[in-house]
Design a protein around this motif. Structure first.
Motif, PDB file in Angstrom:
ATOM      1  N   ARG A   1       0.805  -1.217   0.000  1.00 49.88           N
ATOM      2  CA  ARG A   1       0.000   0.000   0.000  1.00 49.88           C
ATOM      3  C   ARG A   1       0.844   1.276   0.000  1.00 49.88           C
ATOM      4  O   ARG A   1       0.308   2.370  -0.133  1.00 49.88           O
ATOM      5  N   ILE A   2       2.135   1.152   0.179  1.00 55.28           N
ATOM      6  CA  ILE A   2       2.992   2.343   0.272  1.00 55.28           C
ATOM      7  C   ILE A   2       3.055   3.035  -1.085  1.00 55.28           C
ATOM      8  O   ILE A   2       3.332   2.407  -2.111  1.00 55.28           O
ATOM      9  N   GLY A   3       2.785   4.329  -1.102  1.00 53.75           N
ATOM     10  CA  GLY A   3       2.853   5.121  -2.328  1.00 53.75           C
ATOM     11  C   GLY A   3       3.968   6.151  -2.252  1.00 53.75           C
ATOM     12  O   GLY A   3       4.742   6.196  -1.288  1.00 53.75           O
ATOM     13  N   PHE A   4       4.045   7.000  -3.278  1.00 54.97           N
ATOM     14  CA  PHE A   4       5.093   8.016  -3.366  1.00 54.97           C
ATOM     15  C   PHE A   4       4.438   9.388  -3.573  1.00 54.97           C
ATOM     16  O   PHE A   4       3.410   9.512  -4.245  1.00 54.97           O
ATOM     17  N   GLN A   5       5.041  10.417  -2.993  1.00 55.98           N
ATOM     18  CA  GLN A   5       4.520  11.776  -3.085  1.00 55.98           C
ATOM     19  C   GLN A   5       5.670  12.733  -3.376  1.00 55.98           C
ATOM     20  O   GLN A   5       6.625  12.809  -2.603  1.00 55.98           O
ATOM     21  N   ALA A   6       5.602  13.454  -4.521  1.00 58.36           N
ATOM     22  CA  ALA A   6       6.688  14.352  -4.909  1.00 58.36           C
ATOM     23  C   ALA A   6       6.248  15.804  -5.050  1.00 58.36           C
ATOM     24  O   ALA A   6       7.075  16.666  -5.327  1.00 58.36           O
ATOM     25  N   ASP A   7       4.954  16.100  -4.874  1.00 57.41           N
ATOM     26  CA  ASP A   7       4.439  17.452  -5.078  1.00 57.41           C
ATOM     27  C   ASP A   7       4.996  18.389  -4.006  1.00 57.41           C
ATOM     28  O   ASP A   7       4.695  18.244  -2.817  1.00 57.41           O
ATOM     29  N   TYR A   8       5.815  19.372  -4.427  1.00 55.47           N
ATOM     30  CA  TYR A   8       6.450  20.247  -3.442  1.00 55.47           C
ATOM     31  C   TYR A   8       5.457  21.175  -2.761  1.00 55.47           C
ATOM     32  O   TYR A   8       5.718  21.683  -1.672  1.00 55.47           O
ATOM     33  N   SER A   9       4.280  21.427  -3.373  1.00 61.45           N
ATOM     34  CA  SER A   9       3.279  22.260  -2.704  1.00 61.45           C
ATOM     35  C   SER A   9       2.733  21.565  -1.467  1.00 61.45           C
ATOM     36  O   SER A   9       2.208  22.219  -0.554  1.00 61.45           O
ATOM     37  N   LYS A  10       2.848  20.236  -1.417  1.00 62.85           N
ATOM     38  CA  LYS A  10       2.366  19.489  -0.263  1.00 62.85           C
ATOM     39  C   LYS A  10       3.436  19.323   0.808  1.00 62.85           C
ATOM     40  O   LYS A  10       3.202  18.669   1.822  1.00 62.85           O
ATOM     41  N   MET A  11       4.609  19.922   0.578  1.00 64.41           N
ATOM     42  CA  MET A  11       5.633  19.919   1.618  1.00 64.41           C
ATOM     43  C   MET A  11       5.290  20.908   2.726  1.00 64.41           C
ATOM     44  O   MET A  11       5.752  20.784   3.847  1.00 64.41           O
ATOM     45  N   LEU A  12       4.481  21.925   2.375  1.00 62.01           N
ATOM     46  CA  LEU A  12       4.049  22.921   3.344  1.00 62.01           C
ATOM     47  C   LEU A  12       2.664  22.551   3.867  1.00 62.01           C
ATOM     48  O   LEU A  12       1.894  21.881   3.182  1.00 62.01           O
ATOM     49  N   PRO A  13       2.311  23.003   5.064  1.00 58.97           N
ATOM     50  CA  PRO A  13       0.987  22.686   5.616  1.00 58.97           C
ATOM     51  C   PRO A  13      -0.137  23.247   4.760  1.00 58.97           C
ATOM     52  O   PRO A  13       0.037  24.244   4.042  1.00 58.97           O
ATOM     53  N   GLU A  14      -1.310  22.629   4.875  1.00 59.00           N
ATOM     54  CA  GLU A  14      -2.466  23.036   4.088  1.00 59.00           C
ATOM     55  C   GLU A  14      -2.854  24.493   4.355  1.00 59.00           C
ATOM     56  O   GLU A  14      -3.325  25.195   3.462  1.00 59.00           O
ATOM     57  N   ASP A  15      -2.676  24.966   5.605  1.00 59.72           N
ATOM     58  CA  ASP A  15      -3.115  26.305   5.958  1.00 59.72           C
ATOM     59  C   ASP A  15      -2.045  27.375   5.742  1.00 59.72           C
ATOM     60  O   ASP A  15      -2.239  28.533   6.127  1.00 59.72           O
ATOM     61  N   ASP A  16      -0.935  27.017   5.131  1.00 59.70           N
ATOM     62  CA  ASP A  16       0.096  28.020   4.859  1.00 59.70           C
ATOM     63  C   ASP A  16      -0.441  29.035   3.852  1.00 59.70           C
ATOM     64  O   ASP A  16      -1.040  28.656   2.836  1.00 59.70           O
ATOM     65  N   PRO A  17      -0.246  30.344   4.087  1.00 57.51           N
ATOM     66  CA  PRO A  17      -0.816  31.352   3.182  1.00 57.51           C
ATOM     67  C   PRO A  17      -0.286  31.261   1.755  1.00 57.51           C
ATOM     68  O   PRO A  17      -1.020  31.534   0.798  1.00 57.51           O
ATOM     69  N   VAL A  18       0.971  30.889   1.584  1.00 53.91           N
ATOM     70  CA  VAL A  18       1.531  30.781   0.236  1.00 53.91           C
ATOM     71  C   VAL A  18       0.893  29.612  -0.505  1.00 53.91           C
ATOM     72  O   VAL A  18       0.586  29.707  -1.700  1.00 53.91           O
ATOM     73  N   VAL A  19       0.674  28.495   0.197  1.00 56.32           N
ATOM     74  CA  VAL A  19      -0.016  27.349  -0.410  1.00 56.32           C
ATOM     75  C   VAL A  19      -1.455  27.721  -0.751  1.00 56.32           C
ATOM     76  O   VAL A  19      -1.976  27.359  -1.820  1.00 56.32           O
ATOM     77  N   ALA A  20      -2.102  28.470   0.138  1.00 59.03           N
ATOM     78  CA  ALA A  20      -3.485  28.892  -0.113  1.00 59.03           C
ATOM     79  C   ALA A  20      -3.568  29.760  -1.370  1.00 59.03           C
ATOM     80  O   ALA A  20      -4.497  29.606  -2.177  1.00 59.03           O
ATOM     81  N   GLN A  21      -2.609  30.665  -1.555  1.00 57.33           N
ATOM     82  CA  GLN A  21      -2.593  31.501  -2.761  1.00 57.33           C
ATOM     83  C   GLN A  21      -2.370  30.658  -4.010  1.00 57.33           C
ATOM     84  O   GLN A  21      -3.012  30.877  -5.053  1.00 57.33           O
ATOM     85  N   TYR A  22      -1.475  29.702  -3.905  1.00 59.58           N
ATOM     86  CA  TYR A  22      -1.195  28.827  -5.051  1.00 59.58           C
ATOM     87  C   TYR A  22      -2.446  28.064  -5.462  1.00 59.58           C
ATOM     88  O   TYR A  22      -2.794  27.979  -6.652  1.00 59.58           O
ATOM     89  N   ARG A  23      -3.175  27.522  -4.492  1.00 58.65           N
ATOM     90  CA  ARG A  23      -4.368  26.738  -4.804  1.00 58.65           C
ATOM     91  C   ARG A  23      -5.510  27.628  -5.258  1.00 58.65           C
ATOM     92  O   ARG A  23      -6.319  27.234  -6.102  1.00 58.65           O
ATOM     93  N   ARG A  24      -5.615  28.830  -4.703  1.00 60.79           N
ATOM     94  CA  ARG A  24      -6.645  29.756  -5.158  1.00 60.79           C
ATOM     95  C   ARG A  24      -6.421  30.123  -6.622  1.00 60.79           C
ATOM     96  O   ARG A  24      -7.358  30.185  -7.426  1.00 60.79           O
TER      97      ARG A  24
END
Length: 793
Positions: free
Chosen positions: A32-55
């Motif tokens: 079941r082990i998978g791999f994750q390389a998305d650098y936007s997910k290195m930061l917490p979900e509530d980080d303002p920079v991540v929020a701007q990126y997703r918006r």
């Protein structure tokens, strides 16, 4: 303690059966082990920079790109019939991605829409109605492409030496790494199909992430067997016994199954950080088994019976090995203070893996020793050379030893000011990697492989049609394009200016913004009536928000940071009142945010690790002095590590930022084992020189073997496809050696001046520890005082 020794020696088969059953349960979750390389997910979900990126992704569509650069051979040109036909055929195959919902848009010189004017109206369409069929078509394509400001040196180089195709992913596809990997595989197939004599390079942030994922899988499959082979070699040279190899190795392999199975059970994925978790556990976890096996072999060599040797080994090893494991786990757990999600996950599962290896070393190895034939102990290949002479040197010349250490440390600390922070994921690859080669071509010829988005918010419907807003955006674009690190920009402004210019008969004086909002609206209406479309990537449907895209070269963290600061200064100076808000997003912004959090996390985790390790050692060894003294070699190792990084030009990035905490957690093992054995010798009334010699003869050898195993295990990372992990590997290996030298040189030199009561257990608790079997009695009186009078059940 007595119950534990009885359980191991009297019921070994039941204990081993239980361990085997648990192992089978965890093994079932490994797939079941998978791999994750998305650098936007290195930061917490509530980080303002991540929020701007997703918006931005939600408003303007996907922010991830694949780029295909078609480069002709030297002396050739794209403006000939075969090469241009190849570009059109390649574009047609790429457009299938859009038909399948795998691409939001495919922008190529072969399908880009240009604006032309006919009889007072606009006609929006491709440069050619279809693939070129004659040299005349090629010449028409060349003329039109070079006349279009949005095409020349943006999609097609003016000298005809190359062209680029942009594939923007839908927001629904971003983060689906299996889908992105399928797209990259398709692009690679096309590159092989159409290459020759032209060369085709693949780049873009989406390509980087897929390559990270691919290399993680390859590293895990390749490095784990290599590090196991290294550990086997070191163990065999150390013990020259089959069981001396099998027992420590068996512990780490079972511990690895438990830890990785737990990851699969809880749904956690391997990241670029945690992908080397198995390598770390094999290297670190083998240390506990080494100390247990070493102690047992020494007792067998002295003629003790098997059962007596197993029980004595458990009693003697449980405190130092527990101390080593708990402090190592504490060092890993301090990574939970990190702002970076992959670092926190790595710290958590590393700590769990370390404690698993400890319990297996204390339970599984003695249980196996209790049922296996007594081994024939051969003289070890790796021995402490002249322990008596070495101890005498340290006892007689401590000042000289310390002055030498301080001199070397002073030289190393001089490199700390040279240390630089870096979080650009493109810097993690080796230069010979295909993705880096593609990046270099796109950066040098097409203006940049990274995309920066500047979002403008007018706060009102149709606010983007305000000429004042468009002129501000135009000035900002020109400002960006004058920066050496920016290749080209594009926004609604370019579409309006090009359409207005065409409507005015291609008069250069009218390559500008119309004077009124009504005129802008009319231009856009004519543009749409002529077959054009204001795409989602340029503006929201109500024209309240607009986006400027800028293609930026991969210039590293300092370059990105300097660029964004100049943008902020420009906007603060030029922003009109009609623009109510704005922000910058994209991969460069995420890199900068990562670096800021990196520095803060480094300081917090380092301070926490020193405090936690010192406290744990003080509790386990029942001495505040012991908790303090074991930190001294670590201070030397950590300071030396940062200095070496500075001199070597190694960056402080998401991988190397963990080294200091790992050094504290892992390196303290050497000091704990040395100090525990030394103070037992002193408690037996041996003078300082003889106590040192006894410590070097016993624990000293295990410490050297342990450090050598760890260093060689981490050096395996030099074979990784990631340049960042190459650096991480040799730096950790270096700190393991310096931590060992600190324990074997600095600590003995300091102890010569320290009164024995400072590092010995608190007298009030010593009888209790002897009664529990966690300390050996130094004399008959202590044995009598600590004797357990409770009847055995």
């Amino acid at each position: 303690m007595r119950r534990l020794t009885r359980l191991v020696t009297e019921h070994p088969y039941w204990l081993l059966a239980a361990i085997g059953g648990v192992s089978l349960v965890f093994a079932a979750f490994l797939p079941r082990i998978g791999f994750q390389a998305d650098y936007s997910k290195m930061l917490p979900e509530d980080d303002p920079v991540v929020a701007q990126y997703r918006r931005t992704r939600d408003l303007f569509g996907g922010q991830s790109l694949f780029m295909l650069a078609l480069v002709v051979e030297e002396g050739g040109t794209l403006f000939d019939l075969p090469s241009l036909q190849k570009l059109y055929a390649l574009t047609a195959e790429l457009e299938r991605l859009k038909e399948e919902g795998l691409a939001e848009e495919v922008v190529s010189p072969a399908n880009v829409k240009i604006v032309e004017g006919r009889e007072g109206a606009l006609l929006v369409g491709p440069i050619l109605p279809g693939p070129p069929e004659s040299p005349a078509d090629v010449e028409l394509f060349r003329q039109k492409a070079l006349e279009e400001r949005m095409v020349r040196d943006n999609l097609v180089l003016a000298d005809g030496s190359g062209a680029i195709v942009l594939i923007r992913l839908p927001s629904a596809v971003e983060g689906q790494e299996d889908v992105e990997a399928r797209i990259l595989g398709y692009l690679e197939d096309l590159a092989r199909k159409y290459a020759g004599p032209e060369q085709i390079y693949i780049s873009g942030d989406a390509a980087f992430l897929v390559y990270v994922n691919r290399y993680m899988r390859q590293d895990l499959a390749f490095l784990l067997p290599v590090v196991v082979a290294v550990v086997v070699l070191v163990l065999f040279l150390s013990f020259r016994s089959v069981w001396g190899v099998v027992l420590p190795l068996g512990v780490v392999l079972v511990g690895l199954v438990w830890t990785m199975g737990l990851m699969g059970l809880t749904g956690h994925k391997l990241t670029m950080i945690s992908t080397f978790l198995p390598v770390v556990l094999v290297a670190v976890g083998s240390a506990y088994g080494i100390h247990v096996v070493n102690e047992y072999f020494q007792r067998i060599a002295r003629g003790e019976e098997r059962k007596e040797a197993v029980q004595a080994t458990i009693r003697e090893m449980v405190v130092p090995v527990l101390g080593a494991a708990v402090t190592t786990a504490a060092g890993f757990l301090t990574l939970l203070s990190s702002f970076l999600v992959p670092t926190r996950e790595f710290g958590l599962f590393s700590a769990l893996g370390v404690m698993t290896c400890f319990f297996l070393s204390i339970l599984m190895i003695p249980a196996l020793l209790a049922i296996l034939p007594v081994p024939r102990v051969r003289p070890p290949k790796l021995q402490m050379a002249s322990a008596e002479k070495f101890a005498q040197l340290l006892a007689s010349r401590p000042v000289g030893v310390l002055l030498g250490v301080l001199l070397v440390l002073g030289l190393l600390v001089g490199g700390i000011p040279r240390l630089q922070v870096e979080s650009d994921v493109t810097r993690f690859f080796r230069e010979e990697s295909p993705v880096v080669q593609g990046l270099r071509v796109v950066d040098e010829r097409f203006g940049g492989s990274q995309e920066l988005s500047i979002v403008i918010d007018t706060g009102r419907r149709d606010g983007l049609k305000d000429p004042e807003v468009l002129r501000f955006m135009d000035r900002l674009q020109r400002f960006l394009e004058n920066k050496p690190d920016v290749g080209s920009t594009f926004s609604l402004v370019d579409l309006v200016k090009e359409s207005y210019f065409t409507l005015r008969g291609d008069d250069p004086a009218f390559y500008t913004i119309p004077e009124t909002s009504r005129a802008v609206a009319q231009v856009l209406l004519l543009f749409e009536m002529g077959g054009g479309e204001v795409t989602r990537s340029l503006a929201t449907r109500d024209f309240r928000l607009g986006r400027i895209s800028a293609r930026v070269r991969s210039v590293g963290l300092s370059g990105y940071d300097a660029l964004l600061r100049t943008v902020e200064e420009f906007v603060a100076r030029e922003k009109p009142a009609s623009v109510v808000d704005w922000y910058v997003t994209g991969s460069p912004s995420l890199y900068i945010q990562l670096s800021k959090k990196l520095i803060a996390s480094q300081l917090v985790s380092l301070g926490t690790s020193f405090g936690a390790v010192g406290f744990i050692v003080a509790v386990l060894l029942l001495s505040l002095g012991a908790g303090f003294f074991v930190l001294i070699p670590l201070l030397v190792a950590v300071a030396g590590n940062f200095g070496i990084m500075g001199y070597a030009g190694a960056y402080l990035d998401i991988a190397t930022a963990m080294i200091a905490s790992l050094t504290v957690g892992i390196g303290v093992d050497y000091a704990v084992h040395f100090l525990n054995r030394y103070r037992n010798a002193r408690a037996s009334e041996l003078p300082h020189p003889q106590a040192l010699a006894e410590t070097f003869r016993t624990s000293g050898r295990a410490i050297v073997v342990n450090a050598l195993t760890l260093a060689l295990g981490f050096l395996v990372m030099l074979l990784s496809r990631f340049g960042a992990l190459n650096t991480f590997g040799w730096l950790v290996a270096t700190t393991m050696v310096t931590s060992m030298l600190g324990a074997l040189l600095v600590l003995p030199a300091i102890l010569v001046w320290v009164p024995e009561g400072v590092y010995q257990p608190w007298p009030a608790l010593r009888p209790l520890w002897i009664k529990l079997g966690l300390l050996e009695a130094a004399n008959p009186e202590e044995k009598k005082e600590g004797k357990d009078e409770t009847p055995r059940s």
